[in-house]
Write an enzyme that holds these catalytic residues in place. Structure first.
Site, PDB file in Angstrom:
ATOM      1  N   PRO A   2      11.177  -2.031 -70.691  1.00 38.12           N
ATOM      2  CA  PRO A   2      11.135  -0.568 -70.831  1.00 38.12           C
ATOM      3  C   PRO A   2      12.073   0.096 -69.828  1.00 38.12           C
ATOM      4  O   PRO A   2      12.116  -0.282 -68.657  1.00 38.12           O
ATOM      5  CB  PRO A   2       9.671  -0.239 -70.530  1.00 38.12           C
ATOM      6  CG  PRO A   2       8.927  -1.485 -70.872  1.00 38.12           C
ATOM      7  CD  PRO A   2       9.846  -2.609 -70.487  1.00 38.12           C
ATOM      8  N   GLU A   3      12.833   1.069 -70.307  1.00 39.54           N
ATOM      9  CA  GLU A   3      13.762   1.802 -69.457  1.00 39.54           C
ATOM     10  C   GLU A   3      13.232   3.217 -69.250  1.00 39.54           C
ATOM     11  O   GLU A   3      12.083   3.512 -69.582  1.00 39.54           O
ATOM     12  CB  GLU A   3      15.153   1.780 -70.087  1.00 39.54           C
ATOM     13  CG  GLU A   3      15.682   0.364 -70.302  1.00 39.54           C
ATOM     14  CD  GLU A   3      17.038   0.313 -70.981  1.00 39.54           C
ATOM     15  OE1 GLU A   3      17.833   1.257 -70.813  1.00 39.54           O
ATOM     16  OE2 GLU A   3      17.310  -0.676 -71.691  1.00 39.54           O
ATOM     17  N   LYS A  60      12.048   3.347 -63.067  1.00 41.97           N
ATOM     18  CA  LYS A  60      11.143   2.712 -64.028  1.00 41.97           C
ATOM     19  C   LYS A  60       9.738   2.536 -63.460  1.00 41.97           C
ATOM     20  O   LYS A  60       8.900   1.862 -64.069  1.00 41.97           O
ATOM     21  CB  LYS A  60      11.717   1.357 -64.454  1.00 41.97           C
ATOM     22  CG  LYS A  60      13.112   1.450 -65.072  1.00 41.97           C
ATOM     23  CD  LYS A  60      13.689   0.078 -65.348  1.00 41.97           C
ATOM     24  CE  LYS A  60      15.149   0.170 -65.790  1.00 41.97           C
ATOM     25  NZ  LYS A  60      15.746  -1.160 -66.025  1.00 41.97           N
ATOM     26  N   ARG A 272      23.676 -10.293 -69.950  1.00 47.76           N
ATOM     27  CA  ARG A 272      22.938  -9.421 -70.861  1.00 47.76           C
ATOM     28  C   ARG A 272      23.700  -9.240 -72.170  1.00 47.76           C
ATOM     29  O   ARG A 272      24.928  -9.163 -72.181  1.00 47.76           O
ATOM     30  CB  ARG A 272      22.721  -8.039 -70.218  1.00 47.76           C
ATOM     31  CG  ARG A 272      22.115  -8.067 -68.822  1.00 47.76           C
ATOM     32  CD  ARG A 272      20.711  -8.645 -68.824  1.00 47.76           C
ATOM     33  NE  ARG A 272      19.796  -7.803 -69.572  1.00 47.76           N
ATOM     34  CZ  ARG A 272      19.172  -6.738 -69.052  1.00 47.76           C
ATOM     35  NH1 ARG A 272      19.397  -6.383 -67.795  1.00 47.76           N
ATOM     36  NH2 ARG A 272      18.322  -6.040 -69.789  1.00 47.76           N
TER      37      ARG A 272
END
Length: 284
Positions: A2-3, A60, A272
């Site tokens: 989650p960002e 975050k 990534r």
């Protein structure tokens, strides 16, 4: 993971249902989730009878200031969802999910559950005598919030000067700007027509300006859509985020670009998955 938009979506949900609510008790089902204090029992004891005053987000991280009914401070509750963490507001008699790690109980048969399949998520109880920034060490390393005045064009430009690493790598650095992760880095770079592999020192002033604007815009749009769900993210009610269906490039490898029709490509960059349009984001 989650960002910022996903964490902000959870924060907004927590504000609606938990502020003013008193914690009647709780249980820790997976002790490693508790980063501080060392004892899960002390964690629950610290939260017992405390009331949520408000929720804030830093990068975050989620933080709630707590108070006893006597208005005396009772510390802070900190949460980081990491890769697969979920906070769910449910009835206490609802079957406990397989990966439930922490349960906090409230009146009217309500409960806040921390569910985390990968077990990387963390929770903290920070005592009134402690400083959250000292206890939750990651808070000290965060750069400015994207929506803050500190995240100015001048700051962004100066921070990128002289850096030879890719702009995609820089955006993932939480010390540069807090809350941006893999999804929204790819999206913002597409919106600003910058190839993710471009070295920071090669960027022109107008590109940095466009990128800053794109970061703010895509984060705002995603918050309005309830975040992005590609795997594990859910809001407080267990509902998926809706931004994924609007994404420009992220998760759309092999599909036509929404702008030019060219095929979206995916590469590995700094470990990534990185998505871009070779036409709209030309090499420098």
């Amino acid at each position: 993971m989650p960002e910022l938009p996903e964490v902000e979506t959870v924060r907004l949900g927590l504000e609606k249902v938990t502020v003013g609510m008193q914690i009647m008790g709780g249980e820790v089902l997976y002790p490693r989730t508790i980063a501080h204090p060392q004892s899960p029992q002390v964690f629950i004891q610290g939260l017992q009878d405390a009331t949520f005053l408000s929720w804030m987000r830093r990068g975050k991280y989620l933080l709630s200031q707590l108070s006893f009914s006597t208005q005396q401070p009772s510390g802070w509750l900190g949460v980081h969802l990491r890769m697969t963490g979920q906070l769910l507001w449910v009835a206490q008699d609802e079957p406990v999910q397989k990966h439930t790690r922490v349960r906090l109980f409230f009146v009217n048969n309500r409960e806040l559950r921390f569910v985390d399949q990968r077990t990387f998520g963390q929770m903290w109880w920070v005592a009134p005598t402690e400083d959250p920034k000292q206890v939750i060490s990651g808070l000290q390393k965060l750069g400015p919030e994207p929506f803050s005045e500190e995240f100015s064009v001048d700051y962004f430009w100066e921070s990128l000067q002289g850096r030879k690493r890719s702009i995609k790598s820089a955006l993932l650095d939480q010390a540069l700007v807090a809350g941006v992760g893999n999804i929204y880095a790819d999206e913002a770079l597409f919106m600003s027509e910058i190839r993710p592999t471009t070295a920071c020192h090669q960027l022109q002033t107008e590109q940095v300006q466009r990128l800053r604007t794109a970061i703010i815009e895509v984060l705002s749009t995603s918050i309005g859509a309830g975040g992005t769900t590609f795997s594990d993210f859910r809001d407080l009610k267990g509902v998926n985020g809706n931004y994924g269906g609007m994404a420009w490039v992220y998760g759309r490898q092999g599909q036509p670009c929404r702008t030019c029709g060219q095929t979206i490509e995916r590469i590995k960059l700094v470990g990534r998955s990185t998505h871009f349009c070779p036409q709209c984001q030309p090499e420098s």
